[in-house]
Design a protein around this motif. Structure first.
Motif, PDB file in Angstrom:
ATOM      1  N   ASN A 113     -10.592   7.964 -10.044  1.00 50.35           N
ATOM      2  CA  ASN A 113     -10.171   6.897  -9.137  1.00 50.35           C
ATOM      3  C   ASN A 113      -9.230   5.923  -9.843  1.00 50.35           C
ATOM      4  O   ASN A 113      -9.041   5.960 -11.058  1.00 50.35           O
ATOM      5  N   GLY A 133     -19.146  10.017  -5.139  1.00 51.94           N
ATOM      6  CA  GLY A 133     -17.842  10.647  -4.896  1.00 51.94           C
ATOM      7  C   GLY A 133     -16.642   9.931  -5.489  1.00 51.94           C
ATOM      8  O   GLY A 133     -15.539  10.068  -4.967  1.00 51.94           O
ATOM      9  N   GLY A 134     -16.834   9.169  -6.542  1.00 52.02           N
ATOM     10  CA  GLY A 134     -15.698   8.581  -7.241  1.00 52.02           C
ATOM     11  C   GLY A 134     -15.211   7.287  -6.646  1.00 52.02           C
ATOM     12  O   GLY A 134     -14.392   6.589  -7.253  1.00 52.02           O
ATOM     13  N   LYS A 135     -15.672   6.925  -5.442  1.00 48.66           N
ATOM     14  CA  LYS A 135     -15.097   5.749  -4.799  1.00 48.66           C
ATOM     15  C   LYS A 135     -16.017   5.140  -3.768  1.00 48.66           C
ATOM     16  O   LYS A 135     -15.855   3.988  -3.396  1.00 48.66           O
ATOM     17  N   TYR A 136     -16.977   5.896  -3.287  1.00 49.51           N
ATOM     18  CA  TYR A 136     -17.738   5.479  -2.115  1.00 49.51           C
ATOM     19  C   TYR A 136     -19.135   4.996  -2.478  1.00 49.51           C
ATOM     20  O   TYR A 136     -19.607   5.178  -3.584  1.00 49.51           O
TER      21      TYR A 136
END
Lengths: 368, 386
Positions: free
Chosen positions: B299, B34-37
């Protein structure tokens, strides 16, 4: 390695950023998409292995305290040292100090308790990425009493008029501190001094009824003191007005400027917000823009800075603007040369256009 | 100390072999999403948002990254004086020791950890799934029905039911039968691998199970059937919302693509249910004049000079001019040169894609191409599935 403790002295910083400083001090003004002005000073300090930082605050510090918390973002939530936010709650009946010397006098415990031998005093208006250990090294090499930090600017802008300038001799000794409007040696409102010597000068200033430590304690004594000038050669911006804020922000769109300011080995840190990555819809069109996390963009954005959590509706057009946290720009609105403070909403099809040299500023939580 | 109402045990030892090279050096729960997690951010954030403040994380396979990532749990507000997060790797004891052998064995070996808190209930979670769930609602249901165990279930399409552990229930939600991957499913209620047990019941069944030599020491295969056999009260709690097992490269890619819907079912921007993660603290992302960005999640720390179309881009990624990233997931710190074409691919962390490289197959029926961690792709090489 000798230790340095930091003092961020906000006492002389006037809140001249119009709407942006109605409810907060200059140090707490949001900058560069996800930071506050003071983040640069604190990060420079912690990157220079300064482990104790005191903030001398007097006015409009609610927002600042909210932002700094216990200093966790900078690893300053420490058992030894750490961050001390010191607003004016002073109850010494024998106190005769005035001006910013009140801070030094009433917070003398901070100086007494720190194990650091040197003190670095800084304001919050000079955006830069500087290593104070390098300053200390030079300070010791030349055996100075005080080292002041300056930037030789290429061009003088209105914001530099309000800053002090330095005259420097061939040995980099300061011969005078002045307001000469043609002098390009801009004093960066930062100096390094031995702690014991700082005590001494503070006592002397108080005894003589002085009210401005730098002017009365250091500048006035230049003939008798060895005041060394340290030249900072990196990226620099002085932010003390809306126009300078706008100009400094625009410079961040330049990749070289940004790379020098945000460096992996000396990162600028700030309070974390846990926003999701920015989302660009199929209808979005973004170019030459800095975007922070949590934004949802459906419209057109160029030459701008979007802070965290900004929503830009379909068909909206944003140019040369700075949009702070959680603003909502509804569809087909047009913004050009504007600065929106936090939580503003611009309703559908509204148009707001400021002048390129004088952006239109909307205060916090305004709905148009 | 006061006892805890509910302690969570998060099974995070899975290898996730079907994620191929993505799990070569890290356990599945540490895989990016998810781009960050990382996947484990979801159950940990669910815990903290559900006011469950004591979580044991059971690690086994490649724990270095996971241990480092979880630390003292500060990103999830799980750095607590009493409780908080504890990483629980396998350990040696006077009577021996060794690796965890099955999910039930992992919990059994940490009964002493649970005894410290003497909880009323134990929540068993897995670190393999992407979903947002309020465990406190499930706990309320579990308490109000007086169940010995409650199993969270999800209605799945009937044609998929034979891929899951299926719960057959009575009208009141009581489970009377459990079918592991049934050929002819009688229900479409699939177990999500989220269980709440009464602590005394769990303790007894884990101790009994440990004695059985023929047991595989697994919750699904051994513990749940044993409870059913003894006519214990097992309730099904129906969860309604986005839930995805990201066990394969394709499903991981798909789950990332799900986030790009105009109104994704999994809303990451919901401030009442934030998903927390360790923050890389990088400057805002920069979208250059030469860039085209559409339908994307990007991100901080990224610099985009090329085209990003229908893709998820993690932090610190650089995409140079005239490159096109389409229908892809680009993990942290990847550097993509000029004139690169990427289609339907997952590029793992730290990879370097050199000028002119072509990766992936735009054919919508093709398999997703994977570039391994810190991989390097030159212009001449057409990246194969690794």
């Amino acid at each position: 390695m000798d230790q340095i403790a930091g003092i961020i002295n906000l006492d002389h910083e006037q809140d001249l950023l119009d709407e942006l400083t109605y409810f907060r001090c200059g140090a707490a003004v949001p900058f560069a998409g996800r930071y506050r002005m003071i983040d640069f000073t604190i990060s420079n300090m912690t990157n220079s292995r300064i482990e104790s930082v005191a903030v001398f605050a007097r006015r409009k510090y609610r927002s600042l305290m909210d932002h700094l918390e216990q200093g966790k973002a900078w690893d300053l939530d420490r058992k030894r040292g750490g961050l001390f936010i010191l607003p004016p709650d002073w109850n010494d009946p024998t106190d005769i100090s005035r001006g910013d010397l009140q801070h030094f006098h009433n917070n003398i415990d901070f100086l007494r308790r720190t194990l650091a031998e040197y003190i670095l005093v800084s304001g919050s208006q000079h955006i830069c990425n500087i290593n104070f250990q390098d300053v200390l090294k030079e300070h010791k090499d030349v055996n100075a009493d005080v080292t002041v930090i300056y930037k030789k600017v290429d061009e003088l802008y209105p914001e530099h008029q309000m800053a002090h300038k330095l005259d420097i001799d061939e040995e980099n000794r300061v011969t005078s501190v002045n307001n000469d409007h043609t002098n390009t040696n801009v004093y960066m409102d930062m100096y390094l001094i031995k702690k014991d010597y700082l005590y001494e000068l503070v006592e002397e200033c108080i005894a003589h009824g002085c009210s401005h430590f730098f002017l009365d304690g250091i500048k006035a004594k230049i003939p008798n003191l060895h005041v060394h000038a340290y030249e900072y050669e990196g990226v620099h911006a002085l932010v003390n007005s809306v126009e300078s804020y706008y100009r400094a922000s625009a410079k961040l769109l330049d990749v070289d400027e940004r790379d020098e300011l945000f460096r992996d080995e000396a990162p600028i840190l700030t309070k974390v917000k846990n926003e999701a990555p920015a989302k660009y819809a199929a209808s979005s069109n973004v170019n030459n823009t800095l975007v922070a996390n949590g934004c949802i963009i459906e419209g057109h954005v160029e030459d701008s800075i979007l802070f965290r959590g900004v929503k830009v509706g379909e068909g909206a057009v944003i140019k040369n603007s700075i949009i702070m946290q959680r603003c909502e720009i509804e569809s087909n609105a047009v913004l050009e040369n504007v600065i929106l403070d936090k939580d503003c909403s611009i309703s559908e099809s509204r148009t707001l256009i400021g002048a390129p040299e004088k952006p239109f500023v909307l205060p916090k939580r305004k709905t148009m | 100390m006061k006892n805890k109402e509910c302690v969570a045990m998060l099974l995070a030892g899975g290898q996730g072999t079907r994620l191929k090279s993505l799990t070569k050096k890290i356990a599945k729960p540490a895989v990016y999403f998810g781009g960050k997690y990382r996947i484990i951010d979801f159950p940990l954030s669910n815990c903290t948002n559900s006011r469950i403040d004591t979580v044991g994380v059971l690690t086994q396979y490649e724990p270095l990254v996971l241990n480092d990532y979880i630390g003292i749990g500060a990103p999830w507000d799980l750095d607590r004086k009493y409780g908080g997060v504890s990483v629980l790797p396998p350990f040696m004891q006077a009577e021996g020791g060794g690796w965890y052998e099955g999910t039930a064995n992992a919990i059994y070996r940490n009964l002493e950890f649970l005894k410290q808190y003497d909880p009323e209930h134990v929540l068993i979670l897995s670190g393999d799934h992407i979903y947002k769930m309020d465990y406190s609602d499930m706990l309320d249901y579990h308490e109000s029905t007086g169940a010995d165990a409650t199993i969270s279930v999800l209605e799945v399409p009937w044609e998929d039911a034979s891929r899951f552990g299926i719960m057959n229930t009575e009208e009141n939600g009581r489970i009377d039968e459990f079918d592991e991957k049934p050929e002819f499913p009688k229900s479409n209620l699939a177990s999500m691998g989220v269980y709440i047990f009464r602590w005394d019941v769990l303790k007894q069944y884990l101790m009994d199970d440990a004695e059985k030599e023929d047991s595989s020491h697994d919750f699904g295969k051994d513990i749940i059937p044993a409870l059913l056999k003894d006519d214990k009260k097992l309730m099904a709690y129906t969860f309604d919302g986005y839930w995805k097992d990201v066990g394969t490269v394709d499903s991981l890619w798909e789950a990332n693509m799900d986030l790009l819907q105009p109104k994704p079912e999994l809303n990451l921007n919901d401030h009442t249910w934030r998903i927390y993660s360790k923050n890389p603290n990088q400057p805002p992302q920069y979208i250059a004049p030469s860039a085209t960005v559409r339908n994307a999640l990007i991100n901080e720390g990224c610099r985009i000079y090329g085209t990003i179309d229908t893709s998820v881009i993690f932090y610190g990624v650089h995409v140079d001019e005239s490159s096109v990233v389409k229908d892809s997931v680009v993990m942290p710190d990847v550097k993509i040169g000029k004139n690169v074409k990427i289609n339907r691919a997952i590029i793992a962390k730290g990879s370097v894609i050199e000028d002119g490289a072509v990766i992936g197959d735009p054919d919508p029926d093709s398999e997703i191409t994977l570039v391994a961690e810190e991989g390097s792709v030159m212009a001449s090489s057409y990246a194969a599935n690794s």
